[in-house]
Write a protein that holds these residues in place. Structure first.
Motif, PDB file in Angstrom:
ATOM      1  N   THR A 160      57.687   3.681  84.112  1.00 25.84           N
ATOM      2  CA  THR A 160      56.225   3.463  84.394  1.00 25.84           C
ATOM      3  C   THR A 160      55.602   3.582  82.925  1.00 25.84           C
ATOM      4  O   THR A 160      54.154   1.954  82.614  1.00 25.84           O
ATOM      5  N   ASN A 161      55.641   4.434  81.827  1.00 25.16           N
ATOM      6  CA  ASN A 161      54.509   4.591  79.877  1.00 25.16           C
ATOM      7  C   ASN A 161      55.321   3.477  79.521  1.00 25.16           C
ATOM      8  O   ASN A 161      55.087   3.486  78.044  1.00 25.16           O
ATOM      9  N   THR A 162      56.377   2.811  80.052  1.00 23.03           N
ATOM     10  CA  THR A 162      57.941   2.735  78.914  1.00 23.03           C
ATOM     11  C   THR A 162      57.210   0.924  78.840  1.00 23.03           C
ATOM     12  O   THR A 162      57.693   0.086  79.925  1.00 23.03           O
ATOM     13  N   ALA A 163      57.087   0.307  78.003  1.00 20.39           N
ATOM     14  CA  ALA A 163      56.526  -1.312  77.810  1.00 20.39           C
ATOM     15  C   ALA A 163      58.528  -1.894  77.082  1.00 20.39           C
ATOM     16  O   ALA A 163      58.624  -1.739  76.213  1.00 20.39           O
ATOM     17  N   LEU A 164      58.440  -3.086  77.186  1.00 22.52           N
ATOM     18  CA  LEU A 164      59.466  -3.760  77.130  1.00 22.52           C
ATOM     19  C   LEU A 164      58.893  -4.743  76.137  1.00 22.52           C
ATOM     20  O   LEU A 164      57.796  -5.756  76.589  1.00 22.52           O
ATOM     21  N   ILE A 165      59.036  -4.572  74.651  1.00 28.70           N
ATOM     22  CA  ILE A 165      58.070  -5.786  73.489  1.00 28.70           C
ATOM     23  C   ILE A 165      59.366  -7.005  73.027  1.00 28.70           C
ATOM     24  O   ILE A 165      60.075  -6.254  72.662  1.00 28.70           O
ATOM     25  N   LEU A 166      58.717  -7.992  73.595  1.00 26.70           N
ATOM     26  CA  LEU A 166      60.571  -9.092  72.922  1.00 26.70           C
ATOM     27  C   LEU A 166      60.129  -9.935  71.700  1.00 26.70           C
ATOM     28  O   LEU A 166      58.579 -10.267  72.191  1.00 26.70           O
ATOM     29  N   ILE A 167      60.779  -9.825  70.551  1.00 25.76           N
ATOM     30  CA  ILE A 167      60.174 -10.293  69.577  1.00 25.76           C
ATOM     31  C   ILE A 167      60.884 -11.718  68.860  1.00 25.76           C
ATOM     32  O   ILE A 167      62.060 -11.842  69.145  1.00 25.76           O
ATOM     33  N   ASP A 168      59.318 -12.976  69.459  1.00 22.75           N
ATOM     34  CA  ASP A 168      59.915 -13.671  68.784  1.00 22.75           C
ATOM     35  C   ASP A 168      61.511 -14.627  69.213  1.00 22.75           C
ATOM     36  O   ASP A 168      62.351 -15.201  68.312  1.00 22.75           O
ATOM     37  N   VAL A 169      61.190 -14.059  70.172  1.00 22.06           N
ATOM     38  CA  VAL A 169      62.895 -14.731  71.268  1.00 22.06           C
ATOM     39  C   VAL A 169      62.133 -16.793  71.238  1.00 22.06           C
ATOM     40  O   VAL A 169      61.452 -16.787  71.690  1.00 22.06           O
ATOM     41  N   GLN A 170      62.523 -17.331  70.516  1.00 18.48           N
ATOM     42  CA  GLN A 170      61.445 -18.785  69.979  1.00 18.48           C
ATOM     43  C   GLN A 170      62.912 -19.718  69.699  1.00 18.48           C
ATOM     44  O   GLN A 170      63.182 -19.404  68.937  1.00 18.48           O
ATOM     45  N   ARG A 171      62.459 -21.100  70.143  1.00 14.28           N
ATOM     46  CA  ARG A 171      63.670 -21.835  69.741  1.00 14.28           C
ATOM     47  C   ARG A 171      64.131 -22.161  68.259  1.00 14.28           C
ATOM     48  O   ARG A 171      64.349 -22.796  67.744  1.00 14.28           O
ATOM     49  N   GLY A 172      62.610 -22.226  67.608  1.00 12.82           N
ATOM     50  CA  GLY A 172      62.885 -21.873  66.152  1.00 12.82           C
ATOM     51  C   GLY A 172      64.171 -21.544  65.357  1.00 12.82           C
ATOM     52  O   GLY A 172      65.036 -22.154  64.733  1.00 12.82           O
ATOM     53  N   PHE A 173      64.764 -20.516  65.608  1.00 11.24           N
ATOM     54  CA  PHE A 173      65.838 -19.633  65.456  1.00 11.24           C
ATOM     55  C   PHE A 173      67.314 -20.046  65.969  1.00 11.24           C
ATOM     56  O   PHE A 173      67.590 -20.174  65.337  1.00 11.24           O
ATOM     57  N   ASP A 174      66.797 -21.524  66.956  1.00 11.94           N
ATOM     58  CA  ASP A 174      68.106 -21.879  67.224  1.00 11.94           C
ATOM     59  C   ASP A 174      68.289 -22.740  65.915  1.00 11.94           C
ATOM     60  O   ASP A 174      69.710 -23.830  65.904  1.00 11.94           O
ATOM     61  N   ALA A 175      67.556 -23.233  64.628  1.00 13.02           N
ATOM     62  CA  ALA A 175      67.804 -24.027  63.845  1.00 13.02           C
ATOM     63  C   ALA A 175      68.927 -23.921  63.093  1.00 13.02           C
ATOM     64  O   ALA A 175      68.504 -23.574  61.678  1.00 13.02           O
ATOM     65  N   ALA A 176      69.916 -24.019  63.303  1.00 13.19           N
ATOM     66  CA  ALA A 176      71.401 -22.871  62.761  1.00 13.19           C
ATOM     67  C   ALA A 176      71.431 -23.637  61.011  1.00 13.19           C
ATOM     68  O   ALA A 176      71.604 -23.008  59.915  1.00 13.19           O
ATOM     69  N   GLY A 177      70.741 -24.816  60.954  1.00 16.59           N
ATOM     70  CA  GLY A 177      70.811 -25.446  59.648  1.00 16.59           C
ATOM     71  C   GLY A 177      70.340 -24.213  58.808  1.00 16.59           C
ATOM     72  O   GLY A 177      70.262 -25.057  56.993  1.00 16.59           O
ATOM     73  N   PHE A 178      68.879 -24.436  58.965  1.00 15.65           N
ATOM     74  CA  PHE A 178      67.479 -23.802  58.604  1.00 15.65           C
ATOM     75  C   PHE A 178      67.526 -22.608  58.041  1.00 15.65           C
ATOM     76  O   PHE A 178      67.826 -21.454  56.746  1.00 15.65           O
ATOM     77  N   TRP A 179      68.767 -21.585  58.781  1.00 14.57           N
ATOM     78  CA  TRP A 179      69.134 -20.124  58.984  1.00 14.57           C
ATOM     79  C   TRP A 179      70.337 -19.641  58.789  1.00 14.57           C
ATOM     80  O   TRP A 179      70.479 -18.560  57.789  1.00 14.57           O
TER      81      TRP A 179
END
Length: 186
Positions: free
Chosen positions: A2-21
């Motif tokens: 109960t004292n353990t959080a889930l931290i989700l970091i930067d799960v964002q659509r912009g990382f789908d831009a394969a041409g950029f990354w």
């Protein structure tokens, strides 16, 4: 747990831009992120979602752009805390994450998200330094190939292995699979 959080970091659509990354690794990361999120929600454990608000004009992660939005896997997430950041560590964002966690008696957290070797690793290192029991769900992260100062390119898989080694070897975090993290919730 109960004292353990889930931290989700930067799960964002912009990382789908394969041409950029460029080329990425771990095509199963989003499914693992969703599995972790579903398990935390089912158990009513704390969930934190962080988004990167890039100040760079050419970044797909700029605020106000579709790329700044969370990926569909996080739809309906109902997080306990959502905030932005402009640097790699979630501990240096728009909210004092350390104070938020401590106020709620949270002493450990599981990290997942994007990019393995930048925001995930930096947040894990700072969390470890601040005294949290940190777990990185390595297969619930991904990154991209990256060139070094000499022009040599390390693959995303090589960078992920280096992150796992840094965090484990440095004592900053336990590095586990999503399956092992979920098994620990039972």
């Amino acid at each position: 747990m109960t004292n353990t959080a889930l931290i989700l970091i930067d799960v964002q659509r912009g990382f789908d831009a394969a041409g950029f990354w460029g080329p990425r690794n771990n095509p199963g990361a989003e499914a693992n992120i969703k599995a972790l999120l579903d398990a935390w929600r089912e158990r009513r454990l704390p969930v934190v979602m962080v988004h990167h608000d890039s100040p760079k004009p050419d970044s797909p992660l700029r605020p106000g752009q579709e790329g700044n939005d969370f990926k569909p896997e996080l739809d309906g997430a109902r997080p306990d805390l959502v905030f932005g950041k402009k640097v790699n560590s979630a501990f240096l964002g728009d909210v004092d994450l350390d104070a938020w966690l401590k106020t709620r008696g949270i002493t450990s957290f599981v990290l997942a998200g994007i990019q393995t070797n930048f925001c995930c690793e930096t947040t894990a290192r700072m969390g470890g330094n601040l005294g949290y029991d940190v777990t990185l769900a390595l297969d619930a992260t991904y990154t991209f190939d990256l060139a070094g100062p000499d022009g040599a390119v390390l693959t995303a898989d090589e960078l992920a292995r280096a992150t796992a080694t840094n965090l484990h070897g440095g004592g900053f975090a336990a590095v586990k699979s999503t399956k092992d993290v979920l098994a620990g919730l039972r």
